[in-house]
Enzyme design. Structure first.
Site, mmCIF file in Angstrom:
data_model
loop_
_atom_site.group_PDB
_atom_site.id
_atom_site.type_symbol
_atom_site.label_atom_id
_atom_site.label_comp_id
_atom_site.label_asym_id
_atom_site.label_seq_id
_atom_site.Cartn_x
_atom_site.Cartn_y
_atom_site.Cartn_z
ATOM 1 N N HIS A 58 69.255 30.265 33.180
ATOM 2 C CA HIS A 58 69.940 31.011 32.118
ATOM 3 C C HIS A 58 70.374 32.404 32.529
ATOM 4 C CE1 HIS A 58 68.860 28.189 28.804
ATOM 5 N NE2 HIS A 58 67.846 27.937 29.612
ATOM 6 N N LYS A 100 73.155 40.832 18.678
ATOM 7 C CA LYS A 100 72.549 40.180 19.836
ATOM 8 C C LYS A 100 71.504 41.132 20.375
ATOM 9 C CE LYS A 100 76.736 39.996 21.734
ATOM 10 N NZ LYS A 100 76.968 38.665 22.276
ATOM 11 N N ARG A 101 70.683 40.677 21.327
ATOM 12 C CA ARG A 101 69.734 41.591 21.945
ATOM 13 C C ARG A 101 70.485 42.809 22.493
ATOM 14 N NH1 ARG A 101 64.249 40.017 22.508
ATOM 15 N NH2 ARG A 101 64.097 41.934 23.725
ATOM 16 N N LYS A 144 75.374 43.732 27.910
ATOM 17 C CA LYS A 144 76.096 43.236 26.728
ATOM 18 C C LYS A 144 77.037 44.316 26.161
ATOM 19 C CE LYS A 144 72.332 40.049 25.480
ATOM 20 N NZ LYS A 144 72.918 38.693 25.485
ATOM 21 N N THR A 194 75.811 32.211 22.879
ATOM 22 C CA THR A 194 75.879 31.128 21.897
ATOM 23 C C THR A 194 76.315 31.681 20.542
ATOM 24 O OG1 THR A 194 73.492 31.384 21.679
ATOM 25 C CG2 THR A 194 74.268 29.495 22.943
ATOM 26 N N LYS A 253 79.013 30.403 17.331
ATOM 27 C CA LYS A 253 78.709 30.396 15.888
ATOM 28 C C LYS A 253 79.774 31.162 15.106
ATOM 29 C CE LYS A 253 73.888 30.332 17.277
ATOM 30 N NZ LYS A 253 72.756 31.212 17.658
HETATM 31 C C1 26Q Z 1 60.691 36.469 32.000
HETATM 32 C C2 26Q Z 1 59.512 36.849 32.628
HETATM 33 C C3 26Q Z 1 58.561 37.566 31.935
HETATM 34 C C4 26Q Z 1 58.782 37.898 30.601
HETATM 35 C C5 26Q Z 1 59.952 37.513 29.982
HETATM 36 C C6 26Q Z 1 60.907 36.799 30.691
HETATM 37 C C7 26Q Z 1 62.159 36.390 30.012
HETATM 38 C C8 26Q Z 1 62.127 35.973 28.691
HETATM 39 C C9 26Q Z 1 63.277 35.596 28.052
HETATM 40 C C10 26Q Z 1 63.363 36.381 30.672
HETATM 41 C C11 26Q Z 1 64.517 35.969 30.029
HETATM 42 C C12 26Q Z 1 64.482 35.568 28.708
HETATM 43 C C13 26Q Z 1 65.652 35.145 27.962
HETATM 44 C C14 26Q Z 1 66.833 34.944 28.459
HETATM 45 C C15 26Q Z 1 67.970 34.541 27.635
HETATM 46 O O1 26Q Z 1 67.891 34.514 26.416
HETATM 47 N N1 26Q Z 1 69.083 34.194 28.253
HETATM 48 C C16 26Q Z 1 70.250 33.766 27.501
HETATM 49 O O2 26Q Z 1 70.238 32.358 27.405
HETATM 50 C C17 26Q Z 1 71.263 31.896 26.559
HETATM 51 C C18 26Q Z 1 71.090 30.407 26.398
HETATM 52 O O3 26Q Z 1 71.461 29.756 27.577
HETATM 53 C C19 26Q Z 1 72.627 32.278 27.094
HETATM 54 O O4 26Q Z 1 73.584 31.889 26.153
HETATM 55 C C20 26Q Z 1 72.705 33.784 27.329
HETATM 56 O O5 26Q Z 1 73.918 34.098 27.971
HETATM 57 C C21 26Q Z 1 71.537 34.234 28.177
HETATM 58 O O6 26Q Z 1 71.517 35.637 28.301
#
Ligand code: 26Q
Length: 795
Positions: free
Chosen positions: A345, A535-536, A541, A643, A647
């Site tokens: 991702h 979004k986050r 972003k 995503t 929407k």
């Molecule tokens: C990793 C290690 C330790 C702690 C946290 C994490 C961590 C947690 C969540 C790293 C990444 C995430 C989340 C990533 C994320 O939400 N990515 C998004 O995924 C979506 C679904 O595929 C995409 O549409 C987005 O573009 C992408 O940013």
């Protein structure tokens, strides 16, 4: 029994209240429990059906499931919303008001977690037998409060009043080891953990569209084997007696609220192993119970890893096959690779997980050995393929630069038969950048599966007005197949239909304005253009690009109040990782700009700025149907897919966006004329970075940008602390990694193009309908059907 009578029966006999004493939350509980009975029957039926047909099951392993509320979803998918409304009305109750009592299940950060939730719903809707596996966090995503413009994080206690949707399964409990040592006993290798925690399953039913199938979301909770050491307790050591339970509790206590930079703490790795091990043990146990022979696992189970967070499952499956089932390493490795697939991702280097080798070895000594064995094998294959030293060092599961680390993405890549990206551009960039060498070695593994969203939650449930209009216009077919929305395309020019779609949008905007008024005290004009970025909060972003443009617009409106400006409402929402300094500062800036702009009589209704506190799934369900303009403005090459972009388009908003992630595919489907694209391409971004980009020159060369940056930097929006944004703006002048300055002029031009299109009301409506009609392809049903066919071999 009639629904109404059932609710009363449940209220009296299970909730323990009569109609006179019952409070709103009692009615809510009675409503859920009455509905649940119906769900449970379908749940049993679904399980039996899979059992009888000996079908292959899909297992979706994800550290995050960002589900939101379940009541409306379950009612709608079972087709009993109307009946429930009537039943409750008999008692003077409003279903919508009861729905508001349900807390969001927010066991995720953002896109990745929400995708997992959409996938679970689509799996059930497509009648695919599937389990989602994750952690039952006691505290999910934090609640965001805005204090004087600053984000403050508070724990969210979603389980405080119980959770009527979940069922604890005490018989599905597994021992999870940590630490200790590896012993060899008569040729058999045995891991003797120093510490053991018990994982217990807690199941939530997931109802598919039209109730066709009910699948299981299985979340693990943790307990000490010996929750209280009575001897220690009686000897007066109260804390020591409870220590093991405290350690177990801490494992499932919180979701890590980081969505890109990796947390890196030991607790996170413990969480990853805890849930991966419990899930793999459960999968193998079920397989052996139903099918007898562990060797047929790949025929009956497909395991999908949602990013690298469950990567250690690769080593855990090999361990269980070798150490518990007596297979050779070669046999175990073959089975593992045929069973497991991995979804990536992110390409952000700081987000790629890796663990210090000493930590990994201390916590998981047997898995460390297995990682070495896998690595030896992979590197042997790489040498045989004639790859050079640089490629081999990039492929290695162990990063040897500096402090040695275990690379979780390389482990997942090696252990999977399929590695997919989440949008076409992202998948191509995977091949060219982070996975270039692994791709050379295994050229058939990488494939694309463009993300999707469930149209049930994101159109039918959240936007009943628009859904009603579409049904009148093209019939009900699109409810079962979102691509049938394309029948709307020919109605885009129908002025009467356009006006009705516009009325639905306006009504949604009135509702949102009312809600945001209650939340923030800001009064919004529903006839203004609602311009939304939710979004986050992350620098890539580029909420900052939007904010700087907002400041530039504000300056222009003040300089030329006589011009006929398009009235705009700028809506921002999103959470910042608690340790992400700049992201938090961007939230403060949004609030500082809002305060100043909203109280400036010289701009009046021409511009309003709102930062919506505590953005979550339920707020998204209110905001998206009311949006006119969707901001998807990431630095090209950095947003894997997005995503939210899907929407918004599905709800008739126009996108202003860069050529990034799935925006590109949205453009290809809605047509170049029905989207506003601007800015550098991913290739141009890479070239600019390589050529030595000089943001100061760019800023100085743009009067509007220079003025906006200068006013923010000099404290115009922060008179109480004039240097608050000096550092943030300095970052733009000196490095600007995210190319805010490079894209600013193009963005400003694109925004004036939006104004121009907005003034042509008929043209705007037409474009909005073209969007709705052409984004049915972004249904997660299509995405899941592709996974099912190409990766899992089900369907
Ligand atoms: C990793 C290690 C330790 C702690 C946290 C994490 C961590 C947690 C969540 C790293 C990444 C995430 C989340 C990533 C994320 O939400 N990515 C998004 O995924 C979506 C679904 O595929 C995409 O549409 C987005 O573009 C992408 O940013």
């Amino acid at each position: 029994m009639e629904l109404e009578a059932r609710i009363i029966d449940v209220l009296r006999h299970r909730v323990g209240k009569n109609e006179l004493a019952a409070k709103k939350h009692d009615w809510y509980n009675a409503t859920v429990l009455a509905l649940r009975d119906d769900i449970i029957d379908r749940w049993f039926a679904s399980t039996s059906r899979t059992y009888e047909t000996k079908g292959k099951r899909v297992y979706y392993l994800s550290l995050e499931f960002l589900i939101g509320r379940l009541l409306r979803d379950a009612l709608s998918n079972l087709g009993c919303t109307r009946d429930m409304e009537h039943a409750l009305r008999e008692h003077g109750l409003d279903l919508a008001a009861l729905e508001e009592l349900e807390p969001d299940a927010a066991l995720g950060n953002g896109g990745l977690g929400r995708l997992a939730a959409c996938f679970m719903e689509s799996l059930a809707s497509l009648d695919i037998p599937a389990y989602g596996y994750g952690i039952r966090y006691v505290n999910g995503m934090f609640r965001q409060r805005i204090d004087d413009g600053w984000q403050v994080e508070l724990p969210e206690t979603w389980l405080a009043h119980g959770n009527p949707w979940e069922f604890e399964r005490r018989e599905s409990a597994y021992r999870i080891g940590f630490g200790g040592e590896v012993a060899s006993e008569g040729g058999n290798i045995r891991w003797k953990p120093a510490e053991t925690i018990e994982a217990t399953a807690v199941d939530t039913p997931v109802v598919g569209w039209r109730g066709k199938r009910v699948n299981t979301l299985r979340l693990w909770t943790a307990n000490a084997l010996d929750p209280i050491r009575l001897d220690a307790f009686n000897a007066g050591d109260h804390a020591g007696a409870l220590a093991a339970q405290v350690r177990a509790d801490s494992l499932v206590r919180v979701l890590y609220p980081a969505d890109s930079t990796q947390a890196g703490q030991e607790l996170r790795l413990r969480q990853e192993f805890f849930f991966s091990s419990a899930s793999i043990q459960d999968i193998v146990r079920r397989h052996v119970q139903y099918h007898g022979d562990v060797r047929t696992l790949p025929d009956k189970a497909a395991i999908q890893l949602n990013d690298t967070h469950p990567s250690v499952a690769v080593a855990e499956l090999v361990r269980i096959l070798c150490d518990d089932h007596g297979l050779t390493f070669d046999e175990a490795w073959d089975i593992t690779r045929k069973t497991i697939a991995y979804t990536n991702h992110t390409l952000l280097p700081e987000a790629l997980e890796s663990w210090p080798l000493p930590l990994f070895e201390r916590l998981l000594p047997r898995h460390m050995q297995i990682v070495y064995a896998i690595n030896a094998r992979v590197l042997r294959e790489a040498r045989k393929a004639g790859l050079d030293d640089a490629a081999i060092s990039a492929i290695s599961l162990i990063d040897e630069h500096g402090e040695r680390r275990v690379r979780m993405a390389n482990l997942a890549f090696a252990g999977a038969h399929s590695v997919n990206g989440v949008a076409a551009l992202h998948t191509e960039l995977m091949k060219e950048t982070v996975f270039a060498d692994l791709h050379k070695l295994y050229p058939d593994k990488i494939n694309n599966k463009t993300n999707g969203v469930t149209p049930r939650r994101w159109l039918q449930q959240s936007n009943p007005r628009l859904t009603g209009l579409i049904r009148e216009a093209i019939g009900d077919g699109f409810l079962d197949d979102a691509e049938k929305l394309s029948a709307l395309d020919k109605m885009a020019g129908d002025a009467a239909f356009g006006e009705r779609v516009d009325e639905a949008k306006r009504a949604n905007k009135v509702d949102l304005a009312h809600h945001l008024g209650e939340l923030t005290g800001i009064r919004l004009d529903p006839d203004a253009l609602f311009d939304v970025q939710i979004k986050r909060i992350h620098e890539y972003k580029r909420q900052l690009l939007n904010l700087i443009e907002t400041v530039a617009l504000y300056d222009q409106i003040r300089s030329h109040p006589e011009k006929d400006w398009v009235p705009r409402v700028k809506i921002f929402g999103g959470k910042a990782a608690s340790s992400y300094h700049n992201a938090k500062l961007i939230i403060k800036l949004a609030n500082d700009i809002a305060r100043r702009v909203n109280s400036d009589p010289s701009v009046g209704e021409m511009l309003k700025v709102v930062f919506v506190p505590n953005y979550n799934v339920s707020l998204a369900e209110r905001i998206i149907p009311a949006a006119d303009l969707s901001e998807q403005i990431s630095t090209a090459g950095m947003e894997a897919s997005g995503t939210g972009n899907m929407k918004f388009a599905l709800n008739g908003a126009l996108t202003i966006g860069t050529l990034d992630g799935a925006n590109i595919e949205i453009m290809e489907r809605v047509g170049r004329d029905n989207i506003v694209i601007f800015g550098l391409t991913a290739e141009e971004v890479a070239a600019k970075r390589a050529d030595g980009y000089n943001p100061r020159a760019v800023i100085e060369g743009s009067r509007e940008l220079a003025q906006a940056v200068h006013s923010i930097a000099s404290g115009v929006f922060s008179p109480d602390d004039p240097t608050r944004y000096a550092g943030l703006m300095d970052g733009l002048l000196h490095s600007d990694w995210f190319m805010v300055a490079a894209d600013f002029d193009a963005y400003a031009v694109a925004q004036r193009e939006v104004d121009r299109r907005w003034r042509d009301r008929a043209g705007w409506r037409k474009a909005a309908i073209h969007n709705i009609a052409n984004v049915g392809w972004f249904s997660s049903d299509r995405t899941i059907a592709e996974y099912a066919r190409d990766i899992w071999g089900v369907l």
